[in-house]
Design a protein around this motif. Sequence first.
Motif: not given
Length: 352
Positions: A174, A184-185, A188, A243, A247, A250
Amino acid sequence: MKPSANRSLISRFVRENATTMTLATIFMAVLAVFGLILGDRLLSVGTFQSIAFQTPELGILGLAMMLALLSGGLNLSIISTANLCALTIASVLQFTIPWGDAGSVLWLTWQVGAVAAGLAVAILIGLLNGFIIAYLEVSPILATLGTMIACKGLAIGLTRGNVLSGFPDPIVAIGNGTYLGVPLAFLLFVALCVFVSVVLRRSSFGQKVYLVGANEKAAQFSGIHVKRVLLLTYALSGALAGCGGLVMMARFNSANASYGESFLLISILAAVLGGINPYGGTGKVSGLFAALLLLQLISSAFNLMNFSQFLTIAIWGALLIGVSALRSGTGIFDRLHLFEFWRAKSAVSENP
């Protein structure tokens, strides 16, 4: 459609997005200046990918701060909420052994459950903030300062200040994975920007948030349940902070009670720079997004020039002061229409 109608639509669009368009113009100007100085070192895929990697944590936390500001309040507990959420996820993953082999459905389900538990904690903190502010009528600064200290103390007490690390690959991906070269972050973050923008602009709840932030008493007299709006606003702010914590953990493949503390003031800086009224009632997600990209561009350019990180922060602060002075002192952001010359030229041609 008549030319006058076209001009009216363009004028309205520019008026509503003046801050975003101004920041976009500044972004292009800064990019051109630093591009001339640094050349391919800045104007490369790697640099823009680096900006995309650095933006999501601060961006998501900026969204959490933005919601509180729009409602006329402030959320000083976003970092503590993010870290407590991350530590909850880490604890579930690290201290409980799920059944099933790596890669199995049950193994993945357990990770989803861990993330859900962390976000639930973040939402509960947001609800607590909302309840204290709305129903106990405590100042947002004092309420969220209290929860910030309480959450950090709880996180340090439960972990003894230790770092929890070593997470499964899907969690780490992530923060560090990419899709077609895009982090990917960052995807998101963009998805959350779209979600928050739709909620604020297309839902009755979003309109109520703006009205409460603009004038709480007038909103109450118009029949809006102000306390409920504030409760839900801070709950959503807490969820977004969670959230952001996901992140961060991760990205670093670890969680700690003290991560990201510098993000608190910078999230306020980015929100205000992006046109969010610190007194509530006005602001758009697009402005915050543009401000974040501008800040990260300046940071990346200074890093390539081997400037001190402290100088970067100083420039960020000076930029905020300058933009705020222009906005409040002269109203230039409200009057700056990049297509105004086009309108004037059209008016002259139609009325010689």
